[in-house]
Scaffold this active site. Structure first.
Site, PDB file in Angstrom:
ATOM      1  N   CYS A 159       0.834  -1.207   0.000  1.00  0.00           N
ATOM      2  CA  CYS A 159       0.000   0.000   0.000  1.00  0.00           C
ATOM      3  C   CYS A 159       0.863   1.249   0.000  1.00  0.00           C
ATOM      4  O   CYS A 159       1.366   1.664   1.056  1.00  0.00           O
ATOM      5  CB  CYS A 159      -0.944  -0.005   1.196  1.00  0.00           C
ATOM      6  SG  CYS A 159      -1.992   1.460   1.260  1.00  0.00           S
ATOM      7  N   CYS A 162      -0.473   4.134   2.110  1.00  0.00           N
ATOM      8  CA  CYS A 162      -0.248   3.953   3.556  1.00  0.00           C
ATOM      9  C   CYS A 162       1.212   4.210   3.908  1.00  0.00           C
ATOM     10  O   CYS A 162       1.516   4.848   4.912  1.00  0.00           O
ATOM     11  CB  CYS A 162      -0.577   2.526   3.996  1.00  0.00           C
ATOM     12  SG  CYS A 162      -2.076   1.843   3.287  1.00  0.00           S
ATOM     13  N   ASP A 163       2.121   3.697   3.129  1.00  0.00           N
ATOM     14  CA  ASP A 163       3.522   3.627   3.557  1.00  0.00           C
ATOM     15  C   ASP A 163       4.489   4.480   2.747  1.00  0.00           C
ATOM     16  O   ASP A 163       5.661   4.599   3.121  1.00  0.00           O
ATOM     17  CB  ASP A 163       3.994   2.156   3.491  1.00  0.00           C
ATOM     18  CG  ASP A 163       3.179   1.274   4.427  1.00  0.00           C
ATOM     19  OD1 ASP A 163       2.720   1.786   5.460  1.00  0.00           O
ATOM     20  OD2 ASP A 163       2.991   0.090   4.122  1.00  0.00           O
TER      21      ASP A 163
END
Ligand code: NDP
Length: 335
Positions: A159, A162-163
């Site tokens: 992701c 997300c990261d």
């Protein structure tokens, strides 16, 4: 919509021993059973519990969903210093429990939606429910390399949203050739010094517009016809990948700090095949702007019905929608 009042108690319930079911709680017809325990399910639990519906959550043996393999979550509102995925799930679960949610830490084997109340089979037990909220999520597909597991959340991610921000000014790779890979690669150029897109063929599966955007981005280099043999790393984190050109057989090493697998997601809808209307990728179809499925009294929220946003906060948002849709539906049934 039918307005038949659903029974609070069953007068009799035939136990079909050929189902292998040995225990039925004959007196309890749950108002709502929530299947799945990620942010969508837990938010639905908080809302239905606060609406005095006493939800029963069947959280699964690997409770918590994709957040359980996410180290730092910096984009969930309310946590100014970020929070780990497991901690976020843990506080959501405690919140749901505080308002009276009950939990069963097992997997659902089968749901019979042809009868009212619905029958939910869990091992040798069957639970009866007036309504069901499905929040079984989706799982990222992985390459299946042992090193992928080893470096999960230590450079390996599925992701970028997300990261990605953890990879400032370092080289990263995105694996895949579909729209997700294109989107993630372009997003990652905001942070990374360089983004390699590693694809196993010599052209992309992605839509032309997304592929063109990727090919024109000066920070992206595409490595065609190439597979990943191993993700390399030290004691702490990813340091590179060993690649293999699938046409020539030549191997090479690439220095990397981030390794984003973007080869698709699989919605966890095996339980609902032939029961609910699914789209061509297997996601549950919901009526636009709601969480209603094609089965009345059965609602779906989170990644199991969303292949576009796939964020913890959007999953929580649709979990809230499912709880409100469910509560209003039960009320319309006189429950
Ligand atoms: P896709 O299935 O479309 O693409 C997966 C990609 O990963 C393919 O290029 C495939 O290679 C590659 N792949 C699959 N398995 C492996 C493997 N084991 N090793 C190496 N490579 C592998 O998945 P996406 O997640 O990209 O997209 C899913 C759906 O969501 C699509 O319909 C897409 O259009 C849509 N979507 C739309 C977006 C948008 O419009 N903004 C954004 C993201 C997704 P190969 O091509 O060789 O099969």
């Amino acid at each position: 919509m039918s307005c038949t009042r659903l029974p609070d108690k069953l007068i009799s319930f035939e136990v079909n021993m050929s189902d292998g079911v040995s225990s039925v709680n004959e007196n309890a017809v749950e108002n709502v059973v929530i299947v799945g325990s990620g942010p969508a399910g837990l938010t639905a639990a908080v809302y239905t519990a606060r609406a005095n519906l006493r939800p029963l959550m069947i959280e699964g043996e690997e409770a918590g969903g994709q957040l359980m393999i996410t180290t730092d979550v910096e984009n969930y509102p309310g946590f100014d210093h970020g929070v780990t995925g497991p901690d976020l799930i843990s506080v959501m679960r405690k919140q749901a429990e505080r308002f009276g949610t009950r939990f069963i830490t097992r997997n659902v084997d089968r749901i019979d939606t042809t009868v009212r109340p619905f029958k939910i089979y869990v091992g040798k037990e069957v639970h009866l429910a007036k309504s069901v909220i499905v929040t079984t999520g989706a799982s990222a597909k992985w390459l299946g390399l042992p090193s992928e597991k080893k470096y999960m959340s230590r450079g390996v991610s599925a992701c970028a949203t997300c990261d990605g921000a953890f990879f400032k000014n370092v080289p990263v790779a995105v694996i895949g050739g579909g729209d997700t890979a294109m989107e993630e690669a372009n997003f990652l150029t905001r942070f990374a010094s360089k983004v390699y897109v590693i694809h196993r063929r010599d052209h992309f599966r992605a839509s032309k517009i997304m592929a063109d955007r990727t090919l024109k981005n000066p920070k992206i280099e595409v490595v065609w016809d190439t597979g990943v043999e191993e993700i390399l790393g030290n004691d702490k984190q990813v340091t590179g990948a060993r690649l293999k050109n699938l046409k020539t057989g030549a191997t090479s090493e690439l220095a990397l700090e981030g390794f984003f697998v973007a080869i698709g997601h699989k919605p966890n809808t095996d339980l609902f095949k032939g029961v609910l209307t699914l789209d061509e990728n297997g996601y549950i179809k919901t009526k636009p702007g709601s969480t209603y499925t094609n089965v009345e009294g059965l609602f779906a929220a989170g990644d199991v019905q969303d292949h576009v946003y796939r964020q913890a906060v959007t999953a929580a948002g649709t979990g809230c929608m499912a709880a409100i849709d469910c509560e209003r539906w039960l009320e319309s049934q006189g429950s």
